[in-house]
Design an enzyme around this catalytic site. Structure first.
Site, PDB file in Angstrom:
ATOM      1  CB  CYS A 122      -0.936  -0.003   1.199  1.00 21.92           C
ATOM      2  SG  CYS A 122      -1.928  -1.496   1.289  1.00 21.92           S
ATOM      3  CG  HIS A 256      -3.122   3.261   2.110  1.00 20.22           C
ATOM      4  ND1 HIS A 256      -3.702   2.819   0.944  1.00 20.22           N
ATOM      5  CD2 HIS A 256      -3.134   2.195   2.966  1.00 20.22           C
ATOM      6  CE1 HIS A 256      -4.060   1.556   1.093  1.00 20.22           C
ATOM      7  NE2 HIS A 256      -3.728   1.153   2.300  1.00 20.22           N
ATOM      8  CG  ASN A 287      -6.780  -0.838   1.488  1.00 24.03           C
ATOM      9  OD1 ASN A 287      -6.022  -0.642   0.540  1.00 24.03           O
ATOM     10  ND2 ASN A 287      -6.342  -1.073   2.719  1.00 24.03           N
TER      11      ASN A 287
HETATM   12  O1  UT7 Z   1      -3.846  -1.342   3.547  1.00 24.78           O
HETATM   13  C1  UT7 Z   1      -2.924  -1.851   4.439  1.00 24.78           C
HETATM   14  C2  UT7 Z   1      -3.113  -1.264   5.772  1.00 24.78           C
HETATM   15  N1  UT7 Z   1      -4.293  -1.816   6.377  1.00 24.78           N
HETATM   16  C3  UT7 Z   1      -4.874  -1.172   7.371  1.00 24.78           C
HETATM   17  O2  UT7 Z   1      -4.459  -0.099   7.714  1.00 24.78           O
HETATM   18  C4  UT7 Z   1      -6.031  -1.846   8.060  1.00 24.78           C
HETATM   19  C5  UT7 Z   1      -5.964  -1.535   9.542  1.00 24.78           C
HETATM   20  N2  UT7 Z   1      -7.008  -2.196  10.302  1.00 24.78           N
HETATM   21  C6  UT7 Z   1      -8.306  -1.841  10.236  1.00 24.78           C
HETATM   22  O3  UT7 Z   1      -8.689  -0.992   9.442  1.00 24.78           O
HETATM   23  C7  UT7 Z   1      -9.240  -2.459  11.233  1.00 24.78           C
HETATM   24  O4  UT7 Z   1      -8.514  -3.253  12.124  1.00 24.78           O
HETATM   25  C8  UT7 Z   1     -10.396  -3.295  10.608  1.00 24.78           C
HETATM   26  C9  UT7 Z   1     -11.353  -2.378   9.858  1.00 24.78           C
HETATM   27  C10 UT7 Z   1      -9.822  -4.343   9.666  1.00 24.78           C
HETATM   28  C11 UT7 Z   1     -11.184  -4.004  11.693  1.00 24.78           C
HETATM   29  O5  UT7 Z   1     -11.723  -3.050  12.586  1.00 24.78           O
HETATM   30  P1  UT7 Z   1     -11.443  -3.140  14.140  1.00 24.78           P
HETATM   31  O6  UT7 Z   1     -12.161  -2.023  14.760  1.00 24.78           O
HETATM   32  O7  UT7 Z   1      -9.972  -3.221  14.358  1.00 24.78           O
HETATM   33  O8  UT7 Z   1     -12.131  -4.491  14.514  1.00 24.78           O
HETATM   34  P2  UT7 Z   1     -11.618  -5.570  15.540  1.00 24.78           P
HETATM   35  O9  UT7 Z   1     -10.818  -6.582  14.796  1.00 24.78           O
HETATM   36  O10 UT7 Z   1     -10.980  -4.896  16.723  1.00 24.78           O
HETATM   37  O11 UT7 Z   1     -12.951  -6.220  16.038  1.00 24.78           O
HETATM   38  C12 UT7 Z   1     -13.868  -5.468  16.860  1.00 24.78           C
HETATM   39  C13 UT7 Z   1     -15.127  -6.275  17.008  1.00 24.78           C
HETATM   40  C14 UT7 Z   1     -14.899  -7.713  17.466  1.00 24.78           C
HETATM   41  O12 UT7 Z   1     -16.008  -8.098  18.239  1.00 24.78           O
HETATM   42  P3  UT7 Z   1     -15.929  -8.095  19.835  1.00 24.78           P
HETATM   43  O13 UT7 Z   1     -14.788  -9.011  20.205  1.00 24.78           O
HETATM   44  O14 UT7 Z   1     -15.668  -6.661  20.217  1.00 24.78           O
HETATM   45  O15 UT7 Z   1     -17.259  -8.605  20.248  1.00 24.78           O
HETATM   46  C15 UT7 Z   1     -14.911  -8.487  16.167  1.00 24.78           C
HETATM   47  O16 UT7 Z   1     -15.292  -9.819  16.362  1.00 24.78           O
HETATM   48  O17 UT7 Z   1     -15.809  -6.357  15.762  1.00 24.78           O
HETATM   49  C16 UT7 Z   1     -15.955  -7.738  15.386  1.00 24.78           C
HETATM   50  N3  UT7 Z   1     -15.761  -7.805  13.939  1.00 24.78           N
HETATM   51  C17 UT7 Z   1     -16.746  -7.646  13.064  1.00 24.78           C
HETATM   52  N4  UT7 Z   1     -18.057  -7.420  13.233  1.00 24.78           N
HETATM   53  C18 UT7 Z   1     -18.808  -7.288  12.131  1.00 24.78           C
HETATM   54  C19 UT7 Z   1     -14.586  -7.989  13.267  1.00 24.78           C
HETATM   55  N5  UT7 Z   1     -14.830  -7.960  11.960  1.00 24.78           N
HETATM   56  C20 UT7 Z   1     -16.142  -7.751  11.798  1.00 24.78           C
HETATM   57  C21 UT7 Z   1     -16.985  -7.616  10.686  1.00 24.78           C
HETATM   58  N6  UT7 Z   1     -18.306  -7.380  10.891  1.00 24.78           N
HETATM   59  N7  UT7 Z   1     -16.530  -7.682   9.408  1.00 24.78           N
END
Ligand code: UT7
Length: 331
Positions: A122, A256, A287
């Site tokens: 990226c 990005h 993305n």
């Molecule tokens: O391009 C290269 C660089 N990439 C990036 O910069 C990506 C960086 N990361 C992110 O943008 C984020 O980490 C994501 C958008 C991928 C995920 O968001 P997050 O806020 O970090 O989610 P999380 O993994 O911390 O999960 C939070 C909650 C969890 O539930 P609990 O444990 O709080 O009950 C997950 O199980 O959200 C849940 N969850 C979802 N819920 C609905 C994780 N993925 C999903 C989903 N839909 N797709």
């Protein structure tokens, strides 16, 4: 001792033209959620993405890159024959060898150009811009075509709810060449290979080949999120300081397009004044890795939110982990 000749340096380099390709097929969050346990509201709130575009079966990195390149050449008023180098930043070209760049050069008729790909995920576009700037000012090349192009839909596991909704397809191209005044600031870049596993295609291609199980992109989302928010503000500040500008000189911020929440955190850290337009192309493009910065810049220009000569701050970050940032003038 023998002293070797060096090419005559060129004083200044800048971006001369910009062009993009967005695949036609729009994929909604609802469509993505057919295969993962998620919903439109969660995806919009946690990432900012409303929809994204996926390339068709017959579209690939080379075809998208070539389409974007044709527009960039026309925008710059440069012919393909004038190009000295074609450089594609990508991680989703179909072949490990030969490069996407050689195919793009051939498709364009860039018969005088060298061609090579760059792999910086990226950060690939911002890496490439730094390389192009240096090559022009050192006199190695006069006109360089730099393209960020990705077909990430090919390597995404659509049953992985950590990545299925994020990644998408597209291409953005620029022509970099000599300018009267310097139009690209110094590139601040770096790499941290100790975080190799944060975003990686697994299994490796050779294991995948033997097992018949294709490689897919895996990401430790929170780890990458924390790293981006923790480091990229400082990287952006360094890029502005190195160029001798401040946030007050900026017309736009084009990070990005990884996550709107990362963008929001960077805006706060940088204390961006209200007049600075912020790219939010992620809403409609997802993305697109190496293509995201030129796609986002093009949307701002298309919507007349920036104009030729405006100063933009760009930063790319991703798998490696790698990052690169610079300021530049809009073509
Ligand atoms: O391009 C290269 C660089 N990439 C990036 O910069 C990506 C960086 N990361 C992110 O943008 C984020 O980490 C994501 C958008 C991928 C995920 O968001 P997050 O806020 O970090 O989610 P999380 O993994 O911390 O999960 C939070 C909650 C969890 O539930 P609990 O444990 O709080 O009950 C997950 O199980 O959200 C849940 N969850 C979802 N819920 C609905 C994780 N993925 C999903 C989903 N839909 N797709």
């Amino acid at each position: 001792m023998i002293t070797l000749n060096t090419p005559a340096p060129i004083a200044h380099a800048g971006i001369l033209g910009l062009g993009v390709f967005r695949p036609e097929r729009v994929v909604t969050n609802d469509e993505i959620c057919l295969k993962i346990d998620s919903n439109d509201e969660w995806i919009q709130e946690r990432s900012g993405i409303i929809e994204r575009r996926h390339a068709g079966a017959n579209e690939h990195v080379v075809s998208m890159a070539t389409a974007a390149a044709r527009k960039a050449l026309a925008d710059a008023g440069i012919t393909a024959e004038q190009l000295d180098l074609v450089m594609v930043a990508t991680v989703t070209h179909r072949y490990q060898t030969p490069s996407a760049s050689v195919e793009v050069a051939a498709a364009l008729g860039a018969v005088n150009a060298a061609a090579t790909d760059t792999s910086a995920a990226c950060a690939g576009f911002c890496y490439g811009l730094g390389i192009a700037d240096g090559m022009i000012r050192s006199g190695v090349a006069k006109y360089i075509l730099l393209i960020g192009a990705e077909k990430l839909s090919e390597i995404v596991d659509f049953e992985d709810r950590g990545t299925a909704f994020l990644f998408a397809d597209g291409a953005g191209a620029v022509i970099v060449g000599p300018t009267e005044a310097q139009g690209i600031g110094p590139t601040i870049w770096g790499a941290d290979g100790t975080q190799l596993d944060a975003i990686i295609m697994e299994p490796d291609v050779f294991t995948a080949e033997r097992s018949g199980k294709p490689s897919v992109l895996t990401m430790q989302g929170q780890q990458v999120f924390r790293w981006a928010v923790g480091q990229m503000g400082d990287v952006c500040a360094q890029a502005m300081a190195a160029a001798g500008v401040t946030v007050n000189d900026l017309a736009a911020f084009v990070p990005h397009q990884a996550n709107n929440r990362i963008t929001d955190a960077l805006i706060k850290q940088l204390n961006l004044p209200d007049h600075v337009v912020v790219a939010r192309d992620i809403q409609y493009s997802g993305n697109t890795s190496a293509a995201s910065v030129p796609l986002a810049l093009d949307r701002l220009r298309e919507n007349s939110e920036v104009k030729s000569g405006d100063l933009v701050l760009m930063v790319g970050f991703g798998a490696g982990l790698v990052h690169a940032a610079q300021v530049a003038l809009v073509p």
